[in-house]
Design an enzyme around this catalytic site. Structure first.
Site, mmCIF file in Angstrom:
data_model
loop_
_atom_site.group_PDB
_atom_site.id
_atom_site.type_symbol
_atom_site.label_atom_id
_atom_site.label_comp_id
_atom_site.label_asym_id
_atom_site.label_seq_id
_atom_site.Cartn_x
_atom_site.Cartn_y
_atom_site.Cartn_z
ATOM 1 N N HIS A 95 0.839 -1.207 0.000
ATOM 2 C CA HIS A 95 0.000 0.000 0.000
ATOM 3 C C HIS A 95 0.865 1.244 0.000
ATOM 4 C CE1 HIS A 95 0.447 1.791 4.047
ATOM 5 N NE2 HIS A 95 0.640 0.563 4.468
ATOM 6 N N CYS A 96 0.271 2.341 -0.464
ATOM 7 C CA CYS A 96 0.899 3.666 -0.366
ATOM 8 C C CYS A 96 -0.095 4.581 0.336
ATOM 9 C CB CYS A 96 1.322 4.178 -1.737
ATOM 10 S SG CYS A 96 -0.011 4.351 -2.950
ATOM 11 N N TRP A 97 -0.101 5.864 -0.005
ATOM 12 C CA TRP A 97 -0.981 6.805 0.705
ATOM 13 C C TRP A 97 -2.438 6.623 0.305
ATOM 14 C CZ3 TRP A 97 -2.776 9.407 4.384
ATOM 15 C CH2 TRP A 97 -3.588 10.530 4.228
#
Length: 350
Positions: A95-97
């Protein structure tokens, strides 16, 4: 590559899947999903450059610049994941932001290598919404109260060892809750990450359907504050007061804080000087200078005992129960469980 919602993503983590947060180290340290590993696609400065280019010159220019940073370390990213996960079979969670280009790019690379990759839909932002929602639904609580030095934290640990549902608020905050509470513990988590851990802990505890044991806390634990919903639940719940002889309380305080430098202990006394009084503070400092930590602790208890008496008096009297069991933490914990069961038999809500 598959997308998972936050519940499925967390469920996969609980089932043993390894999760990677591909945001920068600065973003990760500010707040993260508990249990994830940091696998930054960009360094902090690189992310600023790419983000600025995206805004000022467009998507393609930002992608080209990003490839210049990432290209040389693509192998390093894959090797790091393989070292953590093992053979390229997965599953691997990423995941990222917001579930955008960073997580999609890393997922593409890992999938190309052979991993079974899942991306968190909505990214870390979706976890923040989820964690905050957990703090709006507080499970039934049983509160352990008592004067400073009675060993409430150790009693909570004993309750957990006995299979009870426990949320150790001071453990999450990495602070013991008093002016002295941060000594020998290192830095507290950020407020954001404290909330992330608290949301996770409440969600896990809620699943059992049983009351959850917590310690009686004020709004602030060091520099971290509890959500209003939890403060209200703590104050409205049954509070079981435990106690211990003065000598035992002093022994515990000396064991916990005795190795702290005198300068740090003296600074802590300065923080309560207004309430403790100038004379008592000077006496405590003198005791520390003379190597008598026990005498200094006794002076501190004069202040904390008065403060506790005022706090417990603000609770509804019918929600306060004094436990008549003293002794080692596991003995007190057993007494708390027996009291809880007795309350349940009467049909009284906890």
């Amino acid at each position: 590559m598959r997308e998972l919602g936050i519940e499925a993503f967390l469920g996969a983590m609980e089932d043993g899947a390894t999760a990677f947060d591909v945001r920068t180290l600065a973003e990760f340290e500010k707040g993260r999903i508990p249990g994830v590993l940091n696998l930054p696609l960009f360094e902090d400065e690189e992310r600023v450059v790419v983000g600025t280019l995206y805004k000022e010159e467009g998507r393609q220019r930002a992608i080209l610049e990003g490839l210049g940073y990432v290209g040389p370390r693509m192998r390093e990213l894959v090797e790091r994941v393989e070292a953590e996960v093992g053979a390229a079979s997965g599953p691997v969670l990423v995941h990222c932001w917001r579930g955008g280009m960073r997580s999609q790019s890393v997922a593409w690379l890992l999938e190309l290598y052979g991993f079974d990759v899942c991306v968190l839909k909505g990214g870390y932002k979706s976890y923040r919404h989820w964690a905050i929602a957990q703090m709006e639904e507080i499970p039934p609580l049983l509160v352990v109260g008592g004067r400073t030095g009675v060993g409430k934290t150790e009693i909570l640990w004993a309750l957990r060892d006995m299979g009870e549902e426990v949320v150790d608020l001071e453990g999450l905050a990495n602070h013991r809750g008093s002016a002295f509470g941060g000594l020998l513990l290192g830095e507290q988590p950020t407020q954001e990450h404290f909330e992330n851990m608290l949301g996770m802990a409440l969600a896990r505890a809620r699943r059992s359907g049983r009351p959850v044991w917590v310690e009686d806390e004020s709004r602030m634990i060091g520099f971290r504050h509890l959500p209003n919903t939890l403060i209200k639940a703590i104050h409205d719940s049954v509070c079981v007061v435990v106690d211990a002889p003065l000598e035992q309380r002093l022994n515990r305080l000396v064991d916990v804080y005795g190795d702290a430098a005198n300068t740090l202990l003296a600074d802590a006394f300065e923080r309560i000087k207004k309430s403790l009084g100038g004379l008592r503070t000077a006496q405590a400092r003198g005791a520390l200078e003379g190597g008598d930590v026990r005498k200094a602790a006794a002076l501190a208890l004069e202040y904390y005992d008065k403060a506790y008496a005022k706090g417990i008096a603000r609770r509804a009297s019918d929600r306060v129960i004094e436990l008549d069991v003293q002794g080692a933490p596991h003995e007190v914990a057993r007494g708390l469980i027996e009291l809880r069961d007795a309350i349940a038999l009467t049909g009284e809500a906890v």
